[in-house]
Design a protein around this motif. Structure first.
Motif, short mmCIF file in Angstrom:
data_model
loop_
_atom_site.label_atom_id
_atom_site.label_comp_id
_atom_site.label_asym_id
_atom_site.label_seq_id
_atom_site.Cartn_x
_atom_site.Cartn_y
_atom_site.Cartn_z
N ILE A 184 -19.20 5.66 12.27
CA ILE A 184 -19.25 5.76 13.73
C ILE A 184 -18.07 4.99 14.30
CG2 ILE A 184 -20.68 5.28 15.79
CD1 ILE A 184 -23.09 5.23 13.75
N TYR B 292 -26.76 11.11 23.89
CA TYR B 292 -25.44 10.89 23.30
C TYR B 292 -25.45 11.52 21.90
CZ TYR B 292 -21.78 9.18 20.47
OH TYR B 292 -20.72 9.17 19.59
N SER B 293 -24.59 12.49 21.70
CA SER B 293 -24.53 13.15 20.40
C SER B 293 -23.11 13.62 20.15
CB SER B 293 -25.47 14.35 20.39
OG SER B 293 -25.30 15.05 19.17
N SER B 294 -22.67 13.52 18.88
CA SER B 294 -21.34 14.04 18.55
C SER B 294 -21.49 15.37 17.83
CB SER B 294 -20.61 13.03 17.67
OG SER B 294 -21.33 12.84 16.48
N LYS B 295 -22.75 15.84 17.73
CA LYS B 295 -22.98 17.07 16.95
C LYS B 295 -23.15 18.26 17.89
CE LYS B 295 -25.44 14.08 13.86
NZ LYS B 295 -26.74 13.59 13.43
N SER C 186 -24.56 12.98 8.16
CA SER C 186 -23.23 12.36 8.22
C SER C 186 -22.43 12.63 6.94
CB SER C 186 -23.35 10.85 8.44
OG SER C 186 -23.71 10.22 7.23
N GLY D 88 -32.56 11.46 18.81
CA GLY D 88 -33.07 10.86 17.58
C GLY D 88 -33.05 9.33 17.63
N LEU D 89 -31.87 8.78 17.90
CA LEU D 89 -31.77 7.32 17.87
C LEU D 89 -32.48 6.68 19.06
CD1 LEU D 89 -28.17 6.53 16.59
CD2 LEU D 89 -30.34 6.25 15.40
N ASP E 282 -25.57 5.24 4.33
CA ASP E 282 -24.93 6.46 3.84
C ASP E 282 -23.46 6.19 3.62
OD1 ASP E 282 -23.29 7.18 6.30
OD2 ASP E 282 -25.30 7.13 7.18
N LYS F 16 -32.40 11.65 8.52
CA LYS F 16 -31.76 12.92 8.92
C LYS F 16 -30.32 12.65 9.34
CE LYS F 16 -32.52 16.59 12.39
NZ LYS F 16 -31.78 16.20 13.58
N ASN F 17 -30.11 11.64 10.16
CA ASN F 17 -28.75 11.31 10.59
C ASN F 17 -27.86 10.97 9.39
OD1 ASN F 17 -29.19 11.66 13.27
ND2 ASN F 17 -29.45 9.50 13.76
N GLY G 197 -26.79 18.77 18.23
CA GLY G 197 -27.65 17.57 18.34
C GLY G 197 -28.21 17.42 19.74
N THR G 198 -29.42 16.86 19.83
CA THR G 198 -29.97 16.61 21.17
C THR G 198 -29.62 15.20 21.63
OG1 THR G 198 -32.03 15.68 20.33
CG2 THR G 198 -31.99 18.06 20.71
N GLY G 199 -29.28 14.33 20.67
CA GLY G 199 -28.97 12.95 21.04
C GLY G 199 -30.22 12.17 21.43
N LEU H 297 -24.99 4.21 20.90
CA LEU H 297 -26.12 4.63 20.06
C LEU H 297 -27.43 4.28 20.75
CD1 LEU H 297 -24.93 3.60 16.49
CD2 LEU H 297 -24.59 5.74 17.71
N1 LIG Z 1 -25.77 7.68 9.96
C1 LIG Z 1 -24.88 8.06 10.88
N2 LIG Z 1 -23.59 8.27 10.55
C2 LIG Z 1 -22.69 8.65 11.48
N3 LIG Z 1 -22.97 8.85 12.79
C3 LIG Z 1 -24.24 8.65 13.17
C4 LIG Z 1 -25.27 8.24 12.26
N4 LIG Z 1 -26.42 8.12 12.95
C5 LIG Z 1 -26.13 8.43 14.22
N5 LIG Z 1 -24.84 8.76 14.36
C6 LIG Z 1 -24.14 9.14 15.61
O1 LIG Z 1 -25.03 8.91 16.69
C7 LIG Z 1 -25.23 10.10 17.43
C8 LIG Z 1 -26.61 10.09 18.03
O2 LIG Z 1 -27.59 10.21 17.03
P1 LIG Z 1 -29.00 10.82 17.39
O3 LIG Z 1 -29.82 10.84 16.16
O4 LIG Z 1 -29.52 10.11 18.57
O5 LIG Z 1 -28.65 12.29 17.88
P2 LIG Z 1 -28.13 13.51 17.00
O6 LIG Z 1 -28.31 13.22 15.55
O7 LIG Z 1 -26.75 13.84 17.45
O8 LIG Z 1 -29.10 14.66 17.47
P3 LIG Z 1 -30.61 14.89 16.96
O9 LIG Z 1 -31.08 13.64 16.33
O10 LIG Z 1 -31.34 15.24 18.17
O11 LIG Z 1 -30.51 16.00 15.99
C9 LIG Z 1 -24.95 11.21 16.45
O12 LIG Z 1 -24.58 12.43 17.09
C10 LIG Z 1 -23.82 10.62 15.63
O13 LIG Z 1 -22.60 10.76 16.31
#
Ligand SMILES: Nc1ncnc2c1ncn2[C@@H]1O[C@H](COP(=O)(O)OP(=O)(O)OP(=O)(O)O)[C@@H](O)[C@H]1O
Ligand SMILES: [Mg+2]
Length: 355
Positions: A294, A307-310, A265, A317-318, A289, A260-261, A313-315, A302
């Motif tokens: 990043i 922590y999220s740049s979206k 991206s 996922g990772l 991808d 999904k990430n 986003g909930t931050g 990460l």
């Molecule tokens: N493949 C990627 N390319 C670029 N940035 C990434 C990638 N994976 C993670 N990130 C960065 O890491 C941040 C945290 O990722 P994470 O999956 O934890 O949260 P999110 O994607 O923002 O929100 P959510 O997963 O809840 O929808 C992202 O907001 C993004 O800035």
């Protein structure tokens, strides 16, 4: 006569042996008088990244940070005055090429030829420091996780009952706002559910089962079909007979979050590459991808909850991915170049370690 020769030969041999032991000891050994370096062993010169002869005659204090020099000078003096080695201390030293490195060191007096000198022994503690930092970060994460899980647990119950009442309301009233309210509520409950799962995985005791990673990766990619119209997909899947064992739902969710990430991206277009192979007793999965990448200063964030740049986003996922891989005894590394793309490389043991 022969006996004399033999004893001389064995003395020479043992001196050669001792000098080799010192030259190639894992520790850096520096001998100095009045702070001037008289000798440094070969491992020391390698560790401090300079030619051996360049160190001779240099001031030993120059290896240390300015604000530490006085303290080191006092320690050297103490060692010179007494007969005991000084206590171990941790310091950062500057190498010949200007780079800094963490060491542990002690000084003790030695006889160097005719002179009383100081032997300073440095031991590289980079790995130990990194491990300490990792443990520290994990502890911090664990306590944030516990607080978050407590709150999530408290908030989730009332929200679930509101959802129940909303459903009852919907039976007698079809106001469109009720549908929006319900879907927004579901999102909130979902977030709390995710949070609980990453912070207190024990809530979700799951059996360890055999997982066919190749098959699961294919099914997960299939879920993103509607998002893949402007993303080229490349699957490089090998060694599919090597299965892993673990908590299947957690693993599936981790693969899902990474894919999904990756897709998120690449909002306009790009390439998603998924690799699977078996090497060194580990199942390797790489998700790459050609997306936004990043920034270097964000890489260490990460996995930190929230922590999220979206914007949406909930931050989490990772955080879920790191927790799952870690809990199974696997490893994950991230390589990213801003503007070019990101690769998440997972190394998964076939059998979970310590579960
Ligand atoms: N493949 C990627 N390319 C670029 N940035 C990434 C990638 N994976 C993670 N990130 C960065 O890491 C941040 C945290 O990722 P994470 O999956 O934890 O949260 P999110 O994607 O923002 O929100 P959510 O997963 O809840 O929808 C992202 O907001 C993004 O800035
Ligand atoms: Mg995400």
């Amino acid at each position: 006569m022969n006996q004399v020769l033999e004893s001389m030969e064995s003395k020479v041999n043992s001196e050669i042996m001792y000098s080799q032991i010192i030259e190639y000891s894992v520790e850096t050994i520096i001998i100095h008088v009045d702070h001037k370096v008289l000798y440094i062993n070969q491992s020391g010169a390698n560790f401090l990244r300079g030619p051996k002869e360049e160190f001779i005659g240099k001031n030993v204090l120059n290896f240390f940070q300015d604000d530490m020099k006085d303290m080191i000078r006092r320690r050297i003096q103490k060692a010179m005055d007494g007969n005991e080695p000084t206590n171990l201390i941790e310091q950062t030293v500057t190498r010949f090429d200007g780079s800094l490195v963490d060491v542990e060191l002690y000084c003790h007096p030695v006889q160097f030829g005719e002179r009383r000198a100081i032997q300073t022994v440095l031991r590289d503690i980079t790995v130990r420091k990194e491990t300490e930092k990792m443990l520290n970060d994990r502890q911090k994460l664990a306590s944030i996780g516990q607080i978050a899980a407590g709150i999530a647990h408290e908030v989730k119950n009332p929200l679930t009952s509101v959802k129940g009442f909303l459903q009852l309301l919907k039976e007698n009233n079809s106001h469109p706002y009720l549908f929006t309210m319900e879907s927004e509520l579901e999102k909130a409950i979902d977030t709390l559910q995710n949070l609980l799962q990453v912070s207190k995985p024990n809530f979700y005791e799951e059996q360890i089962v055999e997982i066919d990673v190749c098959k699961e990766l294919n099914s997960i990619v299939f879920l993103f079909q509607d998002k893949l119209y402007n993303v080229e997909l490349e699957m490089d899947i090998k060694d599919c007979r090597k299965h892993i064992y673990g908590k299947k739902n957690l693993y599936l969710k981790a693969f899902f979050n990474l894919i999904k990430n990756a897709i998120e991206s690449m909002p306009s277009k790009g390439k998603l590459r998924i690799e699977h192979y078996f090497q060194d007793d580990l199942v390797h999965v790489k998700i790459s991808d050609t997306g936004v990448g990043i920034p270097e200063d964000k890489l260490n964030l990460l996995g930190t909850p929230f922590y999220s740049s979206k914007s949406d986003g909930t931050g989490l996922g990772l955080t879920q991915v790191f927790t799952t891989i870690n809990d199974h005894g696997g490893q994950m590394t991230v390589n990213s170049v801003e503007g070019q793309g990101t690769t998440f490389h997972l190394k998964l043991p076939q059998f979970p370690v310590g579960m």
